[in-house]
Design a protein around this motif. Sequence first.
Motif, mmCIF file in Angstrom:
data_model
loop_
_atom_site.group_PDB
_atom_site.id
_atom_site.type_symbol
_atom_site.label_atom_id
_atom_site.label_comp_id
_atom_site.label_asym_id
_atom_site.label_seq_id
_atom_site.Cartn_x
_atom_site.Cartn_y
_atom_site.Cartn_z
ATOM 1 N N TYR A 60 -8.405 -16.744 3.351
ATOM 2 C CA TYR A 60 -8.625 -16.584 1.920
ATOM 3 C C TYR A 60 -7.433 -17.139 1.180
ATOM 4 O O TYR A 60 -6.307 -16.994 1.625
ATOM 5 C CB TYR A 60 -8.804 -15.096 1.552
ATOM 6 N N SER A 117 -1.844 -14.799 -5.294
ATOM 7 C CA SER A 117 -2.375 -13.493 -4.948
ATOM 8 C C SER A 117 -3.403 -13.679 -3.858
ATOM 9 O O SER A 117 -4.363 -14.424 -4.012
ATOM 10 C CB SER A 117 -3.014 -12.849 -6.174
ATOM 11 N N ALA A 123 -5.924 -11.933 -0.862
ATOM 12 C CA ALA A 123 -6.591 -10.746 -0.345
ATOM 13 C C ALA A 123 -7.014 -11.000 1.088
ATOM 14 O O ALA A 123 -7.548 -12.062 1.402
ATOM 15 C CB ALA A 123 -7.804 -10.408 -1.204
ATOM 16 N N ARG A 135 -9.277 -10.426 4.288
ATOM 17 C CA ARG A 135 -10.637 -10.018 4.588
ATOM 18 C C ARG A 135 -10.981 -10.335 6.034
ATOM 19 O O ARG A 135 -10.451 -11.264 6.622
ATOM 20 C CB ARG A 135 -11.646 -10.728 3.687
ATOM 21 N N ASP A 166 1.950 -12.099 -3.171
ATOM 22 C CA ASP A 166 1.473 -10.722 -3.143
ATOM 23 C C ASP A 166 0.318 -10.630 -2.153
ATOM 24 O O ASP A 166 -0.673 -11.349 -2.276
ATOM 25 C CB ASP A 166 0.999 -10.274 -4.525
ATOM 26 N N ASN A 225 -2.586 -8.261 -0.418
ATOM 27 C CA ASN A 225 -3.373 -7.047 -0.585
ATOM 28 C C ASN A 225 -4.393 -6.965 0.527
ATOM 29 O O ASN A 225 -5.015 -7.954 0.898
ATOM 30 C CB ASN A 225 -4.087 -7.049 -1.937
ATOM 31 N N CYS A 226 -4.566 -5.775 1.084
ATOM 32 C CA CYS A 226 -5.465 -5.568 2.196
ATOM 33 C C CYS A 226 -6.551 -4.577 1.809
ATOM 34 O O CYS A 226 -6.270 -3.560 1.160
ATOM 35 C CB CYS A 226 -4.691 -5.044 3.411
ATOM 36 N N SER A 227 -7.786 -4.870 2.175
ATOM 37 C CA SER A 227 -8.868 -3.919 1.964
ATOM 38 C C SER A 227 -9.740 -3.878 3.217
ATOM 39 O O SER A 227 -9.984 -4.897 3.853
ATOM 40 C CB SER A 227 -9.713 -4.332 0.757
ATOM 41 N N GLY A 283 -13.965 -2.171 1.708
ATOM 42 C CA GLY A 283 -13.874 -1.991 0.269
ATOM 43 C C GLY A 283 -12.781 -1.067 -0.188
ATOM 44 O O GLY A 283 -12.599 -0.839 -1.387
ATOM 45 N N VAL A 284 -12.020 -0.490 0.733
ATOM 46 C CA VAL A 284 -10.951 0.446 0.375
ATOM 47 C C VAL A 284 -9.621 -0.270 0.534
ATOM 48 O O VAL A 284 -9.318 -0.812 1.597
ATOM 49 C CB VAL A 284 -10.977 1.689 1.284
ATOM 50 N N LYS A 285 -8.812 -0.290 -0.533
ATOM 51 C CA LYS A 285 -7.513 -0.955 -0.488
ATOM 52 C C LYS A 285 -6.452 -0.030 0.090
ATOM 53 O O LYS A 285 -6.500 1.170 -0.074
ATOM 54 C CB LYS A 285 -7.099 -1.406 -1.890
#
Length: 259
Positions: free
Chosen positions: A5, A14, A16, A18, A250, A252-254, A257-259
């Motif tokens: 991603y 930024s 994320a 997945r 930055d 970010n991990c999810s 659907g929960v970060k």
Amino acid sequence: MTRIYTRSVKGSLSLALRFLTAALLLAPAVTTEAQPTMSKTGGTAGTTTGSFGTGAGKFQLVYLPADLSGASAGDITSVFFQFNSGGSVTYTDFKIKLGQPATGTFSPSTTFHTGLTEVFSASSHTINTSGLSALDWIEIPLTDPFTYDDTKPLVVEVSQGGGTGSTVSLRYSTGPSSPNHKKLYSSNVSATTGTTHTLWQNIGFKVIPTPLNDAGITQITAPVSPVAPGSHAVHVTLKNYGSAPLVSADLNCSVNGVK
């Protein structure tokens, strides 16, 4: 290498993380609408020597940055060959490889380049020439984009296990002779050496320019499946795909659907 991603916003990054499920999309064998953004053209005739014949074999072509009009760094997403004449042909085990060695020659002069990256592979692939006229482009969209450096030579290898149909003649211009030749071919797909030739095929590439700010996660190194219940640190490999130095990112991990 596949990016999991990537996103760029106003010079900051930024990303994320997945988990993805890949699906194989079959591209059309040929399209005449698209045009290359980088190409080498010339000549007034076609060749079937070390080209799209019906017998099994492979050929390698070398192009220096100065050989290619519109050369620019970026991701190569399609390779084009310039049609001259002939009917359609369907190949088994059709593959394309790209590479950028330090030198733009074959050394020794009859030895194929090694260490190339496979960017297209199909158990069956059709070169459809229906409706094509001389000088039209045959596009082959790559299954894996190749990051191209416009300061280095580019080697293109095409191999196939044999074809049914017609021999396709590709437009060429005369390249330099040995030992500075830019083409090798062989009827043996596994051969390490080949025959030199000056009939140097015209070629094109679709190149997506390298953005200034771009980065992507190339690998999830931890945790490794199966994962036991509980909290785990996530480790990833981050690569800078942009032309500017990567100074911050930055992450970010999810999960579900929960970060």
